[in-house]
Design a protein around this motif. Structure first.
Motif: not given
Length: 796
Positions: A196-210
């Motif tokens: 919940t503390s992540v906002h803005g562009e940081g939301v995309f940097n916490i997701r799992s990806k391949v």
């Protein structure tokens, strides 16, 4: 020993067994829940190597027929999902009564302390408090459970209620609420309640990806010759060379030894290129007008897609390319910008598809396939890795005056990179994510690294101070697949060890579940007799310097391409995973490699000591048995080789009882990480070129000279012994050579007359003679050999 090492924590550096509850476990009683648990054994499950984590999912699709604000005459709607103390919000739309969001919220079940799920629809107000429009409430006990691989739950329209919930109000919202696990396809892209503390562009940097590494090619440019090369100074013939550039890679041919207008080189220049081909091949023909000045006499810009793709060692056709030449004379007026095609260059260019482009060290290689897909073989196995959790991570930065770690894990095998989601402000993060790779060779290594995410858009600061915004490395784990038994699940906790300027430090532990499944045992056994790399590496090999340079360029290209993804896999992460600094000088690694060599010969040294004890009759029974074995082998020489191989067979069977039960991990003792001197560590972390003061650099240079002096002495001694062998027949010492050739003549006559068994028997009995018949003085052959001359007396 290094005073900064912690000898009482050596047990923490070892591998530990774990017993996690792997596989899917669903409650009895269908979608409503119930009392008790059942284990799922469905073969279709793809999450059987991780612990199951339950999440409450709320999918907000859209709304319709929303009322407008009587004051503004419009509606700026957004949705707020509230479960206990956790709130998630969608983006708001301006002046829209039929908005569409299509967003999923995920709330961890173990942190839910509420019995209801509340979905509020509000009208955003830029000045006053946001206006309440309506809400929808769900009872947690009535939320259905979705069991994969069932189809997604269909969303439904729900009428909005007033604050008290007694009556319906205008407006409807389309929602779907269900209970699921991390195996749900909505999980990777959903908003998580622990972030919940992540906002803005940081939301995309916490997701799992391949991620997939770019397809890399070796570009071979064979510069053959050039014709009609004219110098700007017409009174002097040019002495030219060719400079080629692809992206940031620049290579030059040798200077043509003669001054001529038709120079020849026939030289290969090798580059690394990645699909899709964004760079072009830029060729310039330059004249060495003076030692400090090069004149550009022509150039050509060639796109890479026009070149032939070679899949074997057969030569490709050469082509002539015209060079663009610009005039610079003042008398030419407006014609000086016109192109002149007076010069042309002869090239043989191809994209090499039969090589494997090395972007990682061959010691930890994870992929050996050639670039061209049509040359790939069938996979021989499947590698499945469950990234469970990390334990006891240290704080890597400070947030609001307290230590914090936002950890994520990266795994790399072959062309496929995976990145888990980032767990916010947790020293014991639980990912429980499972990934699968196809295996084409068992003699490969998978690398996993844990990092601290420093790109969440907050005001975090590194714990070590400074303003660095790079993701901090927490530790790395390597697992060689050939060390794993097939179809067995390995569940271990690996120590995350990092060597820092202050010394060896344990940053935490990484819990993994690994399974290597064999698809074809025959193909796997067949691979053990095949070359490690594709055949072109042996038919037309590169030099060591070329391989080092090409690997560095390949690593840079991979880092740049993966850094352009969303979320990006940052350059410092890629470089750490690919061991970009493994070639740098380190006194610690040099010592470790030296003692690896010493331990390698320890068996030979032990055998020689045992034979020495046999010869000296330290244990008469053993010596008598050796004599008996010797007599048997002399009488039956055909038993020698079978005896040797049978002995090795029984040694292998005996060692099977003591085989390693766990896969190897980072060995601090083998790496000399526990006994390293602080100054040696400081030198290892120094930049290149050095950034230290002059007196420190001078001290380290002197230390390096002393080490190199010892190596120089050993190499000189080895050369001396070899030259003494050459001196036996070189007549440098005429008396020694005369004695030796006379001895050779007598030995030839004796060996011709005497049977070979008798010669061997006499030599063996003489070698095994009792100490009573031995002398403490060196033997005659040893004395004679040491008196032979070498070329050491001819050195300055």
């Amino acid at each position: 020993m290094n005073p900064i090492a912690a000898p009482d924590r050596k047990d923490d550096f070892k591998l530990k067994d774990t017993k996690p509850q792997l596989g899917e476990r669903w409650p009895h009683g269908g979608p409503r829940g119930g009392g008790g648990w059942i284990s799922s054994e469905r073969a279709t499950s793809t999450y059987d190597l991780v612990e199951q984590m339950f999440y409450l999912y709320v999918r907000v699709v859209k709304a319709k027929d929303l009322p407008t604000n009587p004051m503004t005459g419009s509606c700026d709607p957004y949705i707020e999902v509230k479960v206990g103390n956790y709130k998630g919000k969608t983006q708001h739309f301006e002046k829209k009564t039929n908005p569409e969001w299509n967003q999923v919220f995920a709330f961890s079940k173990e942190k839910i302390q509420s019995s209801v799920v509340e979905v509020f629809l509000r009208d955003r107000d830029m000045v006053l408090r946001d206006d309440y429009v309506g809400k929808v409430v769900f009872d947690m006990h009535e939320v259905p459970t979705r069991v994969p691989p069932d189809s997604p739950l269909a969303p439904q329209w729900y009428r909005l209620e007033d604050r008290s919930g007694d009556r319906k109000v205008r407006g409807e919202v389309m929602l779907a609420v269900w209970m699921g696990t991390q195996a749900d396809e909505a999980f990777p892209e959903s908003w998580h309640s622990d972030a919940t503390s992540v906002h803005g562009e940081g939301v995309f940097n916490i997701r799992s990806k391949v991620y997939v590494s770019p397809k890399l090619w070796y570009l071979r440019v064979n510069v053959i010759e050039a014709q009609d090369v004219e110098s700007l100074d017409r009174s002097q013939l040019p002495q030219v060379f060719v400079k080629a550039q692809v992206g940031n890679q620049i290579l030059k041919t040798k200077l043509c030894p003669t001054r001529t207008t038709n120079p020849m080189w026939n030289e290969d220049l090798i580059f690394v290129a990645a699909e899709p081909f964004e760079e072009q091949l830029l060729l310039t023909v330059e004249n060495k007008a003076s030692p400090a000045k090069d004149e550009v006499m022509g150039r050509a810009i060639l796109p890479l897609h026009i070149f032939e793709r070679r899949l074997d060692h057969r030569p490709v056709h050469s082509k002539w390319f015209n060079l663009e030449k610009f005039g610079f004379g003042a008398l030419e007026g407006d014609k000086r910008h016109e192109l002149k095609f007076s010069t042309r260059i002869h090239l043989r260019v191809c994209l090499e598809g039969a090589y494997h482009v090395l972007d990682e060290s061959t010691m930890y290689i994870s992929d050996q396939r050639p670039t061209a897909r049509q040359l790939w073989k069938q996979p021989i196995g499947i590698l499945e890795v469950g990234i469970l959790s990390a334990q006891g991570l240290l704080p890597m930065k400070t947030k609001d005056g307290r230590g914090a770690t936002d950890a994520y894990c990266v795994a790399k095998y072959g062309l496929k990179w995976v990145r888990t989601r980032t767990i916010i402000e947790n020293f014991n993060p639980k990912w429980n994510e499972q990934y699968t790779w196809e295996v084409y060779d068992p003699c490969t290594v998978i690398t996993l690294g844990v990092f601290d995410n420093c790109h969440l858009g907050g005001a975090e600061k590194p714990a070590t101070g400074g303003g660095a915004r790079n993701d901090t490395r927490i530790g790395k784990v390597r697992i060689r697949l050939s060390n794993l038994e097939t179809d067995r699940i390995y569940t271990h906790s690996y120590p995350l060890l990092v060597l820092q300027p202050s010394g060896l430090k344990k940053m935490g532990e990484l819990q993994l579940a690994v399974r290597f499944t064999c698809l074809s045992l025959a193909n796997m056994i067949y691979l053990y007799g095949q070359p490690l790399l594709p055949k072109m590496h042996y038919l037309h090999p590169f030099t060591v310097n070329q391989l080092d340079s090409l690997r560095y360029q390949a690593m840079n290209i991979v880092a740049v391409r993966l850094g352009r993804a969303e979320p990006s896999l940052r350059k410092e992460t890629v470089e750490y995973m690919l061991d970009v600094d493994s070639h740098m000088w380190s006194m610690r690694r040099s010592k470790a490699n030296f003692f690896r060599i010493v331990s390698l010969f320890s068996g030979v040294i032990s055998m020689s000591k045992w034979l020495g004890e046999v010869c000296k009759w330290k244990n008469p029974v053993t010596t008598v048995l050796v004599h008996v074995l010797f007599f048997i082998l002399i009488c039956y020489p055909e038993l020698i080789l079978p005896t040797v191989f049978l002995y090795m067979f029984f040694i292998g069977l005996w060692n099977y009882r003591f085989r390693p039960r766990h896969p190897p991990h980072m060995d601090t003792k083998l790496s000399w990480a526990e006994a390293v001197h602080p100054d040696e560590l400081d030198e290892e972390f120094d930049t290149f070129p050095t950034s230290k003061q002059q007196d420190v650099a001078k001290m380290r240079y002197d230390r390096l000279r002393s080490v190199a002096g010892r190596i120089q002495t050993v190499v000189g001694d080895m050369a001396t012994q070899g030259e003494r062998f050459q001196a036996l027949l070189s007549w440098r010492d005429p008396r020694a050579t005369s004695l030796y050739i006379i001895f050779c003549l007598i030995a030839a006559v004796v060996l011709y007359i005497t049977p070979f068994k008798i010669i061997t028997l006499v030599a063996g009995l003489f070698w095994l003679r009792h100490p009573r018949f031995r002398s403490k003085q060196p033997s005659v052959p040893s004395n004679f050999f040491r008196r032979l001359p070498s070329r050491a007396d001819s050195m300055l």
